[in-house]
Design a protein around this motif. Structure first.
Motif, PDB file in Angstrom:
ATOM      1  N   UNK A  91       0.801  -1.432  -0.101  1.00  0.00           N
ATOM      2  CA  UNK A  91      -0.145  -0.038   0.064  1.00  0.00           C
ATOM      3  C   UNK A  91       0.831   1.156  -0.086  1.00  0.00           C
ATOM      4  N   UNK A  92       0.306   2.152  -0.860  1.00  0.00           N
ATOM      5  CA  UNK A  92       1.296   3.422  -0.964  1.00  0.00           C
ATOM      6  C   UNK A  92       0.309   4.481  -0.497  1.00  0.00           C
ATOM      7  N   UNK A  93       0.451   5.212   0.526  1.00  0.00           N
ATOM      8  CA  UNK A  93      -0.249   6.329   0.979  1.00  0.00           C
ATOM      9  C   UNK A  93       0.030   7.414   0.086  1.00  0.00           C
ATOM     10  N   UNK A  94      -0.280   8.935   0.381  1.00  0.00           N
ATOM     11  CA  UNK A  94      -0.199  10.130  -0.459  1.00  0.00           C
ATOM     12  C   UNK A  94       0.988  10.854  -0.445  1.00  0.00           C
ATOM     13  N   UNK A  95       2.095  10.685   0.535  1.00  0.00           N
ATOM     14  CA  UNK A  95       2.791  11.524   0.886  1.00  0.00           C
ATOM     15  C   UNK A  95       4.045  11.750  -0.396  1.00  0.00           C
ATOM     16  N   UNK A  96       4.774  13.063  -0.406  1.00  0.00           N
ATOM     17  CA  UNK A  96       5.482  13.026  -1.410  1.00  0.00           C
ATOM     18  C   UNK A  96       6.652  12.344  -1.692  1.00  0.00           C
ATOM     19  N   UNK A  97       7.246  11.778  -0.495  1.00  0.00           N
ATOM     20  CA  UNK A  97       8.376  11.091  -0.561  1.00  0.00           C
ATOM     21  C   UNK A  97       7.928   9.515  -1.062  1.00  0.00           C
ATOM     22  N   UNK A  98       6.751   9.238  -0.636  1.00  0.00           N
ATOM     23  CA  UNK A  98       5.945   7.705  -1.173  1.00  0.00           C
ATOM     24  C   UNK A  98       5.846   8.017  -2.639  1.00  0.00           C
ATOM     25  N   UNK A  99       5.427   8.999  -3.161  1.00  0.00           N
ATOM     26  CA  UNK A  99       5.240   9.263  -4.660  1.00  0.00           C
ATOM     27  C   UNK A  99       6.305   8.768  -5.540  1.00  0.00           C
ATOM     28  N   UNK A 111       4.246  -7.692  -8.875  1.00  0.00           N
ATOM     29  CA  UNK A 111       3.896  -6.558  -7.792  1.00  0.00           C
ATOM     30  C   UNK A 111       2.755  -5.932  -7.970  1.00  0.00           C
ATOM     31  N   UNK A 112       1.990  -5.766  -6.984  1.00  0.00           N
ATOM     32  CA  UNK A 112       0.711  -5.066  -6.818  1.00  0.00           C
ATOM     33  C   UNK A 112       0.618  -3.926  -5.986  1.00  0.00           C
ATOM     34  N   UNK A 113       0.247  -2.750  -6.396  1.00  0.00           N
ATOM     35  CA  UNK A 113       0.416  -1.630  -5.584  1.00  0.00           C
ATOM     36  C   UNK A 113      -1.060  -0.852  -5.258  1.00  0.00           C
ATOM     37  N   UNK A 114      -1.568  -0.882  -4.003  1.00  0.00           N
ATOM     38  CA  UNK A 114      -2.898  -0.297  -3.587  1.00  0.00           C
ATOM     39  C   UNK A 114      -2.622   1.007  -3.363  1.00  0.00           C
ATOM     40  N   UNK A 115      -3.091   2.176  -3.628  1.00  0.00           N
ATOM     41  CA  UNK A 115      -3.137   3.376  -3.407  1.00  0.00           C
ATOM     42  C   UNK A 115      -4.457   4.218  -3.276  1.00  0.00           C
ATOM     43  N   UNK A 116      -4.226   5.415  -2.643  1.00  0.00           N
ATOM     44  CA  UNK A 116      -5.383   6.220  -2.433  1.00  0.00           C
ATOM     45  C   UNK A 116      -4.947   7.581  -3.278  1.00  0.00           C
ATOM     46  N   UNK A 118      -4.383   9.266  -6.763  1.00  0.00           N
ATOM     47  CA  UNK A 118      -4.216   9.285  -8.134  1.00  0.00           C
ATOM     48  C   UNK A 118      -2.979   9.693  -8.746  1.00  0.00           C
ATOM     49  N   UNK A 119      -2.331  10.943  -8.046  1.00  0.00           N
ATOM     50  CA  UNK A 119      -0.838  11.206  -8.473  1.00  0.00           C
ATOM     51  C   UNK A 119       0.066  10.104  -8.360  1.00  0.00           C
ATOM     52  N   UNK A 120       0.151   9.197  -7.403  1.00  0.00           N
ATOM     53  CA  UNK A 120       0.864   8.027  -7.298  1.00  0.00           C
ATOM     54  C   UNK A 120       0.513   6.941  -8.434  1.00  0.00           C
ATOM     55  N   UNK A 121      -1.030   6.706  -8.609  1.00  0.00           N
ATOM     56  CA  UNK A 121      -1.109   6.028  -9.678  1.00  0.00           C
ATOM     57  C   UNK A 121      -0.862   6.292 -11.092  1.00  0.00           C
ATOM     58  N   UNK A 122      -0.630   7.689 -11.265  1.00  0.00           N
ATOM     59  CA  UNK A 122      -0.470   8.164 -12.647  1.00  0.00           C
ATOM     60  C   UNK A 122       1.220   7.919 -12.820  1.00  0.00           C
ATOM     61  N   UNK A 132      -3.902  -0.788  -8.053  1.00  0.00           N
ATOM     62  CA  UNK A 132      -5.300  -0.538  -7.583  1.00  0.00           C
ATOM     63  C   UNK A 132      -5.615   0.664  -6.861  1.00  0.00           C
ATOM     64  N   UNK A 133      -6.502   1.520  -7.617  1.00  0.00           N
ATOM     65  CA  UNK A 133      -6.772   3.011  -7.112  1.00  0.00           C
ATOM     66  C   UNK A 133      -8.044   2.844  -6.314  1.00  0.00           C
ATOM     67  N   UNK A 134      -8.294   3.220  -5.121  1.00  0.00           N
ATOM     68  CA  UNK A 134      -9.252   3.107  -4.397  1.00  0.00           C
ATOM     69  C   UNK A 134     -10.178   4.043  -4.737  1.00  0.00           C
ATOM     70  N   UNK A 135     -11.507   4.052  -4.386  1.00  0.00           N
ATOM     71  CA  UNK A 135     -12.479   5.196  -4.637  1.00  0.00           C
ATOM     72  C   UNK A 135     -12.653   5.901  -3.572  1.00  0.00           C
TER      73      UNK A 135
END
Length: 247
Positions: A91-99, A111-116, A118-122, A132-135
């Protein structure tokens, strides 16, 4: 934003307040040119002007936050990526370092990445992993989703590691965040019982924010830079949290 403006924004975010004359010396251009750059950056809400100075602003914009300590955040992201194994779901949260983690996943298999985010997903669109981009309710500035639907989605997901950003830490408050709704998302993630890893630069330590993230005992690892004061390293270690200082 041109290269010089990126340098200016980096210095403003790092120092929080810096004079026009100092920026002129750093960039080797006239103060008139610096003022022109600052006007453009202020119009785009990257900073604010004060008499003779440029001042950093608190913002949720990921691009702006990423510019603060950018080179160090790249090192942190590269180290964090080394902890991810082939075949994992993370799981990747939305922090700038995480992006920035997204650019170091090219060699990962299955690998599967789940994230909240959309910036990370892009950023992951060119990486060989499933995303997996959550709603949920979309926060436009931070480009992340929050709220009851996001919480419900997370409760249905399983992952082995979660990479989480923070906005503050002290020994009395534990980890804290600025945004109540994003803090709720983090606390839902933490409750899943995965390996929860804090990924942040050391500037966040010593800061206090309104919303608790935790409990602290739910986090197993903190990845930050070597500027972390020894007091905080000792506090985290005493709490049973592994600390990796990345130079």
């Amino acid at each position: 934003m041109n290269d010089r403006q990126q340098v200016i924004l980096q210095w403003v975010n790092d120092k929080q307040r810096i004079s026009v004359s100092e920026l002129s010396q750093i960039c080797q251009v006239s103060e008139v040119t610096i003022r022109h750059d600052l006007n453009q950056l202020e119009q785009r809400h990257y900073l604010r002007r004060a008499h003779g100075f440029a001042v950093a602003i608190q913002t949720d914009d990921v691009d702006t936050r990423m510019m603060s300590n950018f080179a160090q955040k790249q090192k942190l992201a590269k180290f964090a990526a080394s902890l991810i194994r082939d075949g994992e779901t993370v799981f990747f949260e939305s922090g700038s370092s995480i992006a920035l983690l997204a650019q170091y996943l090219a060699d990962k298999k299955n690998l599967t990445v789940i994230t909240v985010s959309s910036y990370v997903a892009s950023l992951l669109k060119s990486m060989p992993c499933d995303v997996v981009l959550l709603g949920g309710m979309y926060q436009k500035t931070s480009q992340t989703v929050v709220g009851p639907l996001t919480r419900l989605c997370l409760q249905q997901m399983n992952f082995s590691k979660a990479f989480i950003g923070i906005d503050g830490f002290t020994d009395t408050t534990g980890f804290t965040g600025r945004d109540m709704l994003r803090a709720d998302v983090v606390n839902t993630v933490v409750a899943k019982g995965a390996e929860n890893i804090v990924l942040t630069d050391s500037s966040k330590f010593g800061q206090i924010n309104l919303n608790p993230l935790g409990p602290v005992s739910a986090f197993s690892h903190v990845i930050t830079d070597e500027a972390l004061p020894e007091t905080f390293r000792q506090q985290l270690t005493h709490l049973g949290i592994k600390v990796s200082l990345v130079g």
